[in-house]
Motif scaffolding. Structure first.
Motif, PDB file in Angstrom:
ATOM      1  N   GLY A  39      33.746  34.953  14.233  1.00 16.95           N
ATOM      2  CA  GLY A  39      33.876  34.519  15.944  1.00 16.95           C
ATOM      3  C   GLY A  39      33.510  35.814  16.276  1.00 16.95           C
ATOM      4  O   GLY A  39      33.523  36.740  17.412  1.00 16.95           O
ATOM      5  N   VAL A  40      32.993  36.996  15.307  1.00 13.90           N
ATOM      6  CA  VAL A  40      32.692  38.673  15.308  1.00 13.90           C
ATOM      7  C   VAL A  40      31.318  38.950  15.120  1.00 13.90           C
ATOM      8  O   VAL A  40      30.863  39.091  14.175  1.00 13.90           O
ATOM      9  CB  VAL A  40      33.588  39.202  14.926  1.00 13.90           C
ATOM     10  CG1 VAL A  40      33.838  40.726  15.184  1.00 13.90           C
ATOM     11  CG2 VAL A  40      35.342  38.995  14.449  1.00 13.90           C
ATOM     12  N   PRO A  41      30.526  39.115  16.389  1.00 18.29           N
ATOM     13  CA  PRO A  41      28.700  38.982  16.433  1.00 18.29           C
ATOM     14  C   PRO A  41      28.909  40.093  15.582  1.00 18.29           C
ATOM     15  O   PRO A  41      27.951  39.904  14.593  1.00 18.29           O
ATOM     16  CB  PRO A  41      28.845  39.669  18.197  1.00 18.29           C
ATOM     17  CG  PRO A  41      29.583  38.862  19.310  1.00 18.29           C
ATOM     18  CD  PRO A  41      31.265  39.073  17.731  1.00 18.29           C
ATOM     19  N   ALA A  42      29.380  41.430  14.929  1.00 17.68           N
ATOM     20  CA  ALA A  42      29.099  42.190  14.461  1.00 17.68           C
ATOM     21  C   ALA A  42      29.057  42.382  13.532  1.00 17.68           C
ATOM     22  O   ALA A  42      28.185  43.009  12.212  1.00 17.68           O
ATOM     23  CB  ALA A  42      29.988  44.158  14.735  1.00 17.68           C
ATOM     24  N   HIS A  43      30.019  41.152  12.452  1.00 19.72           N
ATOM     25  CA  HIS A  43      29.990  41.233  10.802  1.00 19.72           C
ATOM     26  C   HIS A  43      30.300  39.767  10.856  1.00 19.72           C
ATOM     27  O   HIS A  43      30.184  39.475   9.313  1.00 19.72           O
ATOM     28  CB  HIS A  43      31.369  41.126  11.052  1.00 19.72           C
ATOM     29  CG  HIS A  43      31.669  42.499  10.966  1.00 19.72           C
ATOM     30  ND1 HIS A  43      31.380  44.505  10.423  1.00 19.72           N
ATOM     31  CD2 HIS A  43      32.441  43.734  12.147  1.00 19.72           C
ATOM     32  CE1 HIS A  43      31.492  45.210  11.046  1.00 19.72           C
ATOM     33  NE2 HIS A  43      32.690  44.841  11.623  1.00 19.72           N
ATOM     34  N   THR A  44      29.830  38.363  11.804  1.00 23.03           N
ATOM     35  CA  THR A  44      29.098  36.915  11.103  1.00 23.03           C
ATOM     36  C   THR A  44      28.277  36.880  10.436  1.00 23.03           C
ATOM     37  O   THR A  44      27.222  37.887  10.276  1.00 23.03           O
ATOM     38  CB  THR A  44      29.174  36.170  12.031  1.00 23.03           C
ATOM     39  OG1 THR A  44      29.129  34.809  12.362  1.00 23.03           O
ATOM     40  CG2 THR A  44      28.104  36.453  13.434  1.00 23.03           C
ATOM     41  N   GLN A  45      28.124  36.100   8.959  1.00 28.51           N
ATOM     42  CA  GLN A  45      26.854  36.178   8.725  1.00 28.51           C
ATOM     43  C   GLN A  45      26.171  34.525   9.809  1.00 28.51           C
ATOM     44  O   GLN A  45      26.509  33.815   8.369  1.00 28.51           O
ATOM     45  CB  GLN A  45      27.446  35.978   6.403  1.00 28.51           C
ATOM     46  CG  GLN A  45      26.150  35.818   6.094  1.00 28.51           C
ATOM     47  CD  GLN A  45      26.621  35.328   4.850  1.00 28.51           C
ATOM     48  OE1 GLN A  45      27.408  35.528   4.766  1.00 28.51           O
ATOM     49  NE2 GLN A  45      25.480  34.557   4.139  1.00 28.51           N
ATOM     50  N   ILE A  46      25.214  34.796   9.740  1.00 25.22           N
ATOM     51  CA  ILE A  46      23.868  34.384  10.126  1.00 25.22           C
ATOM     52  C   ILE A  46      23.911  33.073   9.265  1.00 25.22           C
ATOM     53  O   ILE A  46      22.887  33.456   8.219  1.00 25.22           O
ATOM     54  CB  ILE A  46      22.953  34.027  11.109  1.00 25.22           C
ATOM     55  CG1 ILE A  46      23.918  34.946  12.548  1.00 25.22           C
ATOM     56  CG2 ILE A  46      22.338  33.916  12.008  1.00 25.22           C
ATOM     57  CD1 ILE A  46      22.864  35.690  13.810  1.00 25.22           C
ATOM     58  N   THR A  47      23.302  31.998   9.280  1.00 22.81           N
ATOM     59  CA  THR A  47      22.990  30.963   8.209  1.00 22.81           C
ATOM     60  C   THR A  47      22.332  29.824   9.276  1.00 22.81           C
ATOM     61  O   THR A  47      22.243  29.084   8.322  1.00 22.81           O
ATOM     62  CB  THR A  47      23.809  30.037   7.481  1.00 22.81           C
ATOM     63  OG1 THR A  47      25.146  29.300   8.427  1.00 22.81           O
ATOM     64  CG2 THR A  47      24.913  30.870   6.467  1.00 22.81           C
ATOM     65  N   TRP A  48      22.388  29.678  10.366  1.00 21.08           N
ATOM     66  CA  TRP A  48      21.293  29.305  11.520  1.00 21.08           C
ATOM     67  C   TRP A  48      20.581  29.899  12.334  1.00 21.08           C
ATOM     68  O   TRP A  48      21.991  29.974  12.894  1.00 21.08           O
ATOM     69  CB  TRP A  48      21.827  27.505  11.332  1.00 21.08           C
ATOM     70  CG  TRP A  48      22.512  26.284  10.369  1.00 21.08           C
ATOM     71  CD1 TRP A  48      23.641  26.513   9.374  1.00 21.08           C
ATOM     72  CD2 TRP A  48      21.900  25.487  10.333  1.00 21.08           C
ATOM     73  NE1 TRP A  48      23.699  25.803   8.352  1.00 21.08           N
ATOM     74  CE2 TRP A  48      22.359  24.937   8.761  1.00 21.08           C
ATOM     75  CE3 TRP A  48      20.600  24.893  10.521  1.00 21.08           C
ATOM     76  CZ2 TRP A  48      22.123  24.176   8.214  1.00 21.08           C
ATOM     77  CZ3 TRP A  48      20.152  24.158   9.607  1.00 21.08           C
ATOM     78  CH2 TRP A  48      20.635  23.514   8.769  1.00 21.08           C
ATOM     79  N   LEU A  49      19.473  29.550  12.905  1.00 21.40           N
ATOM     80  CA  LEU A  49      19.410  30.451  14.031  1.00 21.40           C
ATOM     81  C   LEU A  49      18.638  29.065  14.375  1.00 21.40           C
ATOM     82  O   LEU A  49      17.533  28.323  13.973  1.00 21.40           O
ATOM     83  CB  LEU A  49      18.481  30.919  13.497  1.00 21.40           C
ATOM     84  CG  LEU A  49      18.100  32.145  15.082  1.00 21.40           C
ATOM     85  CD1 LEU A  49      17.953  33.749  14.875  1.00 21.40           C
ATOM     86  CD2 LEU A  49      17.126  31.374  15.377  1.00 21.40           C
ATOM     87  N   SER A  50      18.904  28.507  15.781  1.00 25.01           N
ATOM     88  CA  SER A  50      17.868  27.360  16.426  1.00 25.01           C
ATOM     89  C   SER A  50      17.206  28.172  17.446  1.00 25.01           C
ATOM     90  O   SER A  50      17.556  29.383  17.987  1.00 25.01           O
ATOM     91  CB  SER A  50      18.555  26.123  16.728  1.00 25.01           C
ATOM     92  OG  SER A  50      20.223  26.741  17.400  1.00 25.01           O
ATOM     93  N   MET A  51      15.846  27.119  17.549  1.00 28.92           N
ATOM     94  CA  MET A  51      15.457  27.298  18.708  1.00 28.92           C
ATOM     95  C   MET A  51      14.466  26.710  19.528  1.00 28.92           C
ATOM     96  O   MET A  51      14.410  25.753  18.996  1.00 28.92           O
ATOM     97  CB  MET A  51      14.025  28.750  18.242  1.00 28.92           C
ATOM     98  CG  MET A  51      14.930  29.471  18.038  1.00 28.92           C
ATOM     99  SD  MET A  51      13.126  31.111  16.775  1.00 28.92           S
ATOM    100  CE  MET A  51      11.964  31.720  17.782  1.00 28.92           C
ATOM    101  N   ALA A  52      14.288  26.759  20.767  1.00 29.16           N
ATOM    102  CA  ALA A  52      13.797  26.221  21.749  1.00 29.16           C
ATOM    103  C   ALA A  52      13.077  26.590  22.613  1.00 29.16           C
ATOM    104  O   ALA A  52      13.210  28.109  23.767  1.00 29.16           O
ATOM    105  CB  ALA A  52      14.960  24.647  22.550  1.00 29.16           C
ATOM    106  N   THR A  53      11.644  26.218  23.102  1.00 30.95           N
ATOM    107  CA  THR A  53      10.668  26.084  24.043  1.00 30.95           C
ATOM    108  C   THR A  53      10.207  24.968  24.874  1.00 30.95           C
ATOM    109  O   THR A  53       9.837  23.855  24.599  1.00 30.95           O
ATOM    110  CB  THR A  53       9.842  27.412  24.391  1.00 30.95           C
ATOM    111  OG1 THR A  53       9.229  27.949  25.289  1.00 30.95           O
ATOM    112  CG2 THR A  53       8.751  27.053  22.603  1.00 30.95           C
TER     113      THR A  53
END
Length: 649
Positions: A39-53
């Protein structure tokens, strides 16, 4: 395992996605992180990124380990809270498919993230801040559009989270398992669908509702709130420097106090009970004396009790609330007095000690101090009035009076060679009240440079301002507080330390001396009541809707009347501090950081040699001509240069 074509696993697929997105001027994206700092953007480890257009939505995994099928189980030892070693069964999942590395993904997406395309998010500070660490601390470039901010501005009274809005707009419920709270515990395909849906419905909401603020005359407020995102990013990514040992020491003091209070409660009650059990407390407090209870009259129902009442079911004593607000009417009873003290200290420890330093072996209470800083979450839309809220910890609720609040604030300390420069608007709620009225004793007092509480006391007690006593000023400070916040005589008498009957007399005198305030309050309420829907607008045009202004229920209507006037003043205060924050960022020297905002206060951390520039920047941002020209009453700001936050109070 079969993989959806919407899941990106190869560089070729990712290149195809980027080329498609480059055809359009806007796209939505969302992130999912893991670990104790999820829950801390500065330190979270992203394991999924989703995108839409337009015409495409995808989910991109970057390190999800769990596949879709359980292929076995094993026994493993674990230590219980009592220190015993036991065995538990752990399921073995098939491995997830091979995925791209974060470095590959963020490198490929860089042309999109740092283009002039509109980046759409639902709670943009979190997603923009989470991505920033993968670009050397730089958040994706403007322009931004936050569907959460847009949704709250259009209707602040509904649930504006992505899931409830998706259900409301499209009739789709796609997260019945609360996947987002801990994505690593869920199968690969489940998380892929969840991430995909997050981006897809953020995009659809953007297309559907992006023009609504203009229809409501809120485009100026939307523009301000969008600019404020940059200040939120500054605060959540910088973090506030903190000395954890101060909090640890305060925790020991609170532990000792809690033990003592607990003993006092048991002596007064004549028995022991679980102070952390609402059921046991309700049974003791509300049961008849002949049954061993205190025989107190309960004041409010628990959420479960309210449901039972609506269903017409018989209510038990355990259906009534034992929270602090519900117990306040019985505060003079020795048992309840002790319980209220216990609850207050327990909340202080839970929020400001354990909530920051963490609790060993409790995954819900991780240590939030990383590299000597704590990264609180700041929600610019946290209050329906438009004021700030925060959590991790809740900085807005640190006690403003007494030693406890001072000790907590003393933990926030400038680093060696640095200073905290703290600026606080002076009496901004009363400044705004005088501005809106435009005449009268308070209006004249501000123009004459007289402290509003002293001026109020001078008129009520019939003495020259220079002869006003400390006690008289305290009484009138409580009265002025009550005007803005809608507090009653009992609350104000407690604040001022005088009897309720005496306070009623002072309130009557106040009404005689300041009739314009009460006329204006009536004007705000009646004007709002005539609107459809009933609402008022703040200084910069933010709407606060209160349908209960036309309720036939006297209690609901009276509460709405208090809230609408409070919203007019407090919401306008929120407008001013946010505008000041937006003005401040480009004025700060390069090495200075805005680290916190609390109520009407801004806290900047910077090198000692840059203090003069920081002070100048704060004064210009908060009091400069384009701010002052909004108001008919002069603004003031107190600026302190200190080593610890507490030294400024």
């Amino acid at each position: 395992m079969p993989i959806s074509s919407n899941v990106v696993l190869t560089t070729e697929h990712l290149d195809h996605v980027v080329k498609h997105f480059e055809r359009f001027g806007a796209f939505a994206f969302d992130t999912e992180g893991i670990g104790q700092y999820r829950g801390v953007p500065a330190h979270t480890q992203i394991t999924w990124l989703s995108m839409a257009t337009h015409g495409m939505s995808v989910a991109i995994p970057m390190g999800h380990e769990r596949g879709d099928r359980i292929i076995g189980e094993r026994k493993e030892p674990y230590e219980t809270k009592t220190g015993r070693i036991q065995q538990r069964t752990v399921k073995i999942w098939e491995p997830a498919p091979e995925q791209l590395r974060p470095s590959q993904v963020f490198s490929a997406l860089e042309p999109l993230m740092f283009s002039d395309r509109i980046k759409v998010c639902h709670n943009a500070p979190f997603d923009l801040g989470s991505v920033a660490k993968y670009y050397d601390g730089n958040a994706p470039s403007k322009p931004w559009f936050d569907t959460y901010i847009n949704s709250v501005l259009v209707d602040e009274n509904r649930l504006n989270g992505l899931k409830p809005r998706t259900k409301e707009l499209y009739g789709v419920s796609y997260d019945t398992e609360s996947v987002g709270r801990c994505v690593e515990k869920h199968p690969f395909s489940t998380v892929a669908r969840y991430a995909y849906m997050d981006a897809k419905y953020t995009w659809l909401m953007y297309l559907r509702e992006r023009g609504l603020c203009e229809q409501y005359g809120l485009q100026g407020v939307l523009a301000l709130e969008t600019d404020v995102i940059e200040t939120v990013l500054e605060m959540i990514l910088a973090g506030a420097p903190i000395n954890g040992s101060v909090l640890a020491g305060f925790g020991k003091v609170l532990d000792a106090r809690l033990v003592g209070i607990e003993a006092e409660i048991y002596r007064a009650a004549g028995k022991q009970f679980n102070l952390n059990s609402p059921k046991q407390k309700a049974e003791l407090f509300y049961s008849p004396k002949v049954e061993g209870g205190l025989g107190l009259k309960p004041k409010s129902l628990t959420p479960g009790g309210k449901k039972k009442y609506k269903r017409g079911e018989e209510l038990l004593v355990t259906d009534f609330s034992t929270d602090s607000k519900s117990l306040q009417p019985h505060a003079k009873h020795p048992v309840i007095a002790g319980v209220l003290k216990y609850q207050k200290d327990d909340k202080l420890k839970s929020t400001y000690v354990d909530g920051v330093l963490g609790v060993a072996d409790d995954p819900d209470k991780p240590c939030l101090v990383v590299d000597g800083r704590v990264h609180s979450s700041f929600n610019q839309m946290g209050a329906r009035t438009g004021r700030w809220s925060s959590n991790g910890p809740n900085l807005q609720n640190i006690p403003s009076r007494g030693e406890d609040g001072k000790v907590i604030r003393s933990a926030y300390q400038a680093l060696p060679g640095h200073k905290l420069v703290i600026a606080d608007y002076g009496q901004i709620e009363l400044v705004l009240l005088a501005h809106f009225i435009g005449f009268g004793a308070m209006f004249d007092g501000f123009h004459n440079g007289v402290d509003p509480h002293t001026m109020t006391a001078s008129l009520i007690f019939g003495v020259p301002p220079e002869e006003v006593t400390k006690e008289q000023r305290t009484i009138c400070k409580a009265i002025n507080f009550g005007i803005v916040y809608g507090a009653g005589p009992s609350t104000l008498s407690e604040m001022a330390g005088i009897g309720a009957q005496a306070m009623k007399g002072h309130l009557s005198d106040h009404r005689d001396e300041f009739p314009e305030i009460y006329s204006y309050r009536s004007h705000v309420i009646e004007t709002a009541r005539r609107q459809d829907p009933p609402h008022t607008r703040t200084l910069l045009g933010r709407m606060r809707r209160l349908p209960d202004l036309v309720s036939y229920d006297d209690e609901l209507r009276a509460a709405a009347e208090r809230q609408i006037f409070n919203s007019k003043i407090q919401g306008s205060g929120g407008d001013v501090i946010k505008l000041a924050m937006v003005r401040l960022l480009p004025l700060l020297p390069e090495d200075a950081e805005l680290v916190m905002t609390v109520h009407d206060e801004l806290v900047v951390h910077g090198p000692e040699q840059q203090v003069p520039q920081i002070v100048s920047a704060l004064r210009e941002a908060m009091l400069g001509e384009s701010i002052q020209e909004l108001l008919r009453v002069p603004l003031t700001s107190d600026v302190s240069v200190v080593d610890t936050w507490s030294a400024a109070k």
